[in-house]
Design a protein around this motif. Structure first.
Motif, PDB file in Angstrom:
ATOM      1  N   TRP A  88      82.096  66.603  69.478  1.00 24.35           N
ATOM      2  CA  TRP A  88      82.471  65.411  70.242  1.00 24.35           C
ATOM      3  C   TRP A  88      82.980  64.329  69.301  1.00 24.35           C
ATOM      4  CZ3 TRP A  88      80.084  60.817  69.082  1.00 24.35           C
ATOM      5  CH2 TRP A  88      78.845  60.879  68.431  1.00 24.35           C
ATOM      6  N   GLN A  89      83.713  63.392  69.880  1.00 21.18           N
ATOM      7  CA  GLN A  89      84.172  62.212  69.155  1.00 21.18           C
ATOM      8  C   GLN A  89      84.370  61.071  70.151  1.00 21.18           C
ATOM      9  OE1 GLN A  89      88.251  62.540  67.637  1.00 21.18           O
ATOM     10  NE2 GLN A  89      88.474  64.435  68.807  1.00 21.18           N
ATOM     11  N   ILE A  90      84.372  59.871  69.634  1.00 21.18           N
ATOM     12  CA  ILE A  90      84.572  58.680  70.464  1.00 21.18           C
ATOM     13  C   ILE A  90      85.950  58.116  70.174  1.00 21.18           C
ATOM     14  CG2 ILE A  90      83.825  56.300  70.888  1.00 21.18           C
ATOM     15  CD1 ILE A  90      80.962  57.220  70.289  1.00 21.18           C
ATOM     16  N   LYS A  91      86.673  57.805  71.230  1.00 18.37           N
ATOM     17  CA  LYS A  91      87.969  57.146  71.124  1.00 18.37           C
ATOM     18  C   LYS A  91      87.884  55.804  71.841  1.00 18.37           C
ATOM     19  CE  LYS A  91      90.313  60.374  68.968  1.00 18.37           C
ATOM     20  NZ  LYS A  91      90.871  60.145  67.606  1.00 18.37           N
ATOM     21  N   ARG A  92      88.370  54.759  71.175  1.00 22.88           N
ATOM     22  CA  ARG A  92      88.292  53.411  71.720  1.00 22.88           C
ATOM     23  C   ARG A  92      89.705  52.862  71.911  1.00 22.88           C
ATOM     24  NH1 ARG A  92      84.267  49.202  71.781  1.00 22.88           N
ATOM     25  NH2 ARG A  92      85.242  47.576  73.037  1.00 22.88           N
ATOM     26  N   SER A  93      89.974  52.291  73.076  1.00 24.27           N
ATOM     27  CA  SER A  93      91.236  51.630  73.371  1.00 24.27           C
ATOM     28  C   SER A  93      90.937  50.360  74.141  1.00 24.27           C
ATOM     29  CB  SER A  93      92.154  52.550  74.188  1.00 24.27           C
ATOM     30  OG  SER A  93      93.353  51.884  74.530  1.00 24.27           O
ATOM     31  N   ASP A 123      80.000  46.889  73.496  1.00 27.93           N
ATOM     32  CA  ASP A 123      80.862  45.864  74.072  1.00 27.93           C
ATOM     33  C   ASP A 123      81.968  46.447  74.948  1.00 27.93           C
ATOM     34  OD1 ASP A 123      82.067  47.057  71.892  1.00 27.93           O
ATOM     35  OD2 ASP A 123      83.122  45.247  71.265  1.00 27.93           O
ATOM     36  N   ALA A 124      82.001  47.760  75.139  1.00 29.13           N
ATOM     37  CA  ALA A 124      82.992  48.375  76.021  1.00 29.13           C
ATOM     38  C   ALA A 124      82.600  48.128  77.472  1.00 29.13           C
ATOM     39  CB  ALA A 124      83.094  49.871  75.747  1.00 29.13           C
ATOM     40  N   THR A 125      83.597  47.889  78.310  1.00 30.23           N
ATOM     41  CA  THR A 125      83.324  47.637  79.735  1.00 30.23           C
ATOM     42  C   THR A 125      83.627  48.846  80.603  1.00 30.23           C
ATOM     43  OG1 THR A 125      85.547  46.692  79.983  1.00 30.23           O
ATOM     44  CG2 THR A 125      83.739  45.167  79.504  1.00 30.23           C
ATOM     45  N   ALA A 126      84.293  49.862  80.049  1.00 28.10           N
ATOM     46  CA  ALA A 126      84.580  51.091  80.786  1.00 28.10           C
ATOM     47  C   ALA A 126      84.220  52.275  79.907  1.00 28.10           C
ATOM     48  CB  ALA A 126      86.056  51.159  81.177  1.00 28.10           C
ATOM     49  N   LEU A 127      83.328  53.139  80.400  1.00 23.59           N
ATOM     50  CA  LEU A 127      82.850  54.288  79.647  1.00 23.59           C
ATOM     51  C   LEU A 127      83.160  55.557  80.424  1.00 23.59           C
ATOM     52  CD1 LEU A 127      79.244  52.956  78.793  1.00 23.59           C
ATOM     53  CD2 LEU A 127      81.309  52.724  77.388  1.00 23.59           C
ATOM     54  N   THR A 128      83.773  56.532  79.752  1.00 19.52           N
ATOM     55  CA  THR A 128      84.063  57.800  80.409  1.00 19.52           C
ATOM     56  C   THR A 128      83.789  58.959  79.468  1.00 19.52           C
ATOM     57  OG1 THR A 128      86.394  57.722  79.718  1.00 19.52           O
ATOM     58  CG2 THR A 128      85.857  56.830  81.896  1.00 19.52           C
ATOM     59  N   LEU A 129      83.433  60.099  80.060  1.00 26.72           N
ATOM     60  CA  LEU A 129      83.247  61.345  79.326  1.00 26.72           C
ATOM     61  C   LEU A 129      84.342  62.303  79.781  1.00 26.72           C
ATOM     62  CD1 LEU A 129      79.998  63.185  78.483  1.00 26.72           C
ATOM     63  CD2 LEU A 129      81.854  64.460  79.539  1.00 26.72           C
ATOM     64  N   GLU A 130      85.082  62.853  78.822  1.00 27.18           N
ATOM     65  CA  GLU A 130      86.225  63.706  79.143  1.00 27.18           C
ATOM     66  C   GLU A 130      86.268  64.901  78.207  1.00 27.18           C
ATOM     67  OE1 GLU A 130      89.755  61.329  78.811  1.00 27.18           O
ATOM     68  OE2 GLU A 130      88.798  59.563  79.729  1.00 27.18           O
ATOM     69  N   ALA A 131      86.899  65.959  78.655  1.00 32.04           N
ATOM     70  CA  ALA A 131      87.175  67.095  77.790  1.00 32.04           C
ATOM     71  C   ALA A 131      88.397  66.777  76.941  1.00 32.04           C
ATOM     72  CB  ALA A 131      87.405  68.355  78.603  1.00 32.04           C
TER      73      ALA A 131
END
Length: 349
Positions: free
Chosen positions: A299-304, A337-345
């Motif tokens: 897994w990895q985290i991507k921030r935009s 501090d993120a306001t939208a969190l999602t889990l994706e493939a």
């Protein structure tokens, strides 16, 4: 005889990955005999996976109080350990670190250490600051070799800051201010088995870097059990072995997690066919998630902007539903501090 699942569950129990530990950050780090910490964030995520009710500020405060330190220890890499364990184990692995340093020829190691001690007494420095100062005293030497020798031969800790993960991108090193209090090798073996067992001498040696472990363990009062493929494993008498039928919850482990790196034979958590997807050619160890106790993907985290995505790369057929609760819990901790969190493939490579 222990099956592979029995061995898996025994290790997960000691790693507090079957049920989270009730305690504080320093306690869980002590129980694991340290967490690998080449980068600032992974130890936080490693504690988060194992400690109930963990708050970032708890670990941050322990670092600033010097209850926990980030320092070179096992396998000549940076680890997060308790100050007491640094005092106990740093002298024990000193010969291993010295051997690593001495792969470079033509260096007066005693003189380099003395110079580094004198320079660092002026105040903590990054190695980009320290190396030029050393080069002034050892002209013609290879600057990277000088820096590496200091890392291996001089007990140092990384100075914590007010950064989110307690350290800047470029670490600043200084004297630890901790008096050595060495233990013997059998005490080290006991601590290892309490966190990683049951195990072979090769497992202990892989984790610690120390040689001659087989002879040490043969002379200790340890239980001997038969593991998968008939291997003889050593264990502490009375240590938890809950059995392979015990449920194992989904857990997300960070890059370089101690569970993945703690054995010569990693198949108790990572199938051989998946090893190349976790350990890269440049020796990075990717973050993995566990399903039913075994590594099931990376897994990895991507921030935009204000959106944070947890991208999972399953080893098999994607099934995100079992991952969502724990995955979003991790993401909320890592990106507060993120306001939208999602889990994706993630897109296939």
């Amino acid at each position: 005889m222990l099956s592979l699942r029995d061995l898996n569950r025994a290790t997960l129990a000691r790693q507090h990955l079957l049920s989270r530990h009730q305690g504080d950050a320093a306690d869980i780090v002590h129980r694991l005999a340290g967490l690998q910490a080449q980068e600032p964030r992974p130890p936080y995520l490693g504690v988060h996976a194992r400690l109930d009710g963990f708050e970032r500020d708890d670990l941050h405060a322990a670092l600033h109080a010097r209850t926990l330190v980030r320092a070179t220890l096992w396998r000549a890499t940076l680890h997060l350990v308790t100050a007491a364990d640094f005092a106990a184990f740093r002298p024990v692995v000193a010969p291993v670190l010295a051997s690593a340093a001495r792969r470079f020829d033509g260096i007066d190691f005693d003189a380099v250490v003395a110079a580094a001690d004198r320079l660092l007494a002026e105040g903590p420095m990054t190695f980009n600051e320290l190396r030029p100062r050393l080069m002034e005293e050892f002209p013609g030497a290879y600057d990277r070799a000088l820096g590496y020798a200091v890392r291996m031969l001089t007990p140092l800790v990384v100075e914590p800051t007010q950064d989110r993960w307690s350290f800047p991108r470029e670490p600043v090193f200084g004297p630890p201010g901790i008096e050595p209090a060495p233990v013997d090798v059998p005490a080290l073996v006991e601590r290892y088995l309490a966190a990683f067992g049951p195990a072979t001498p090769a497992d202990v040696q892989t984790w610690s870097g120390l040689g001659g472990i087989g002879k040490v363990m043969a002379g200790m009062d340890l239980e001997r059990v038969t593991g998968p493929a008939g291997r003889e494993l050593f264990d502490l008498p009375g240590a938890p072995r809950p059995g392979g039928d015990v449920p194992a919850p989904v857990r997300f482990l960070p890059d370089f997690d101690t569970l993945i790196l703690g054995h010569a034979d990693r198949t108790r958590v990572l199938a051989e066919e998946h090893k190349s997807r976790v350990t890269t050619r440049n020796l990075r160890v990717r973050a993995v998630y566990l399903v039913d106790g075994f590594a099931a993907g990376t897994w990895q985290i991507k921030r935009s902007g204000k959106k944070a995505r947890l991208l999972v790369s399953p080893f098999g057929k994607p099934d995100l539903a079992p991952l969502e609760e724990e995955g979003l819990r991790l993401l909320a901790f890592a990106e507060p501090d993120a306001t939208a969190l999602t889990l994706e493939a993630a897109d296939p490579v």
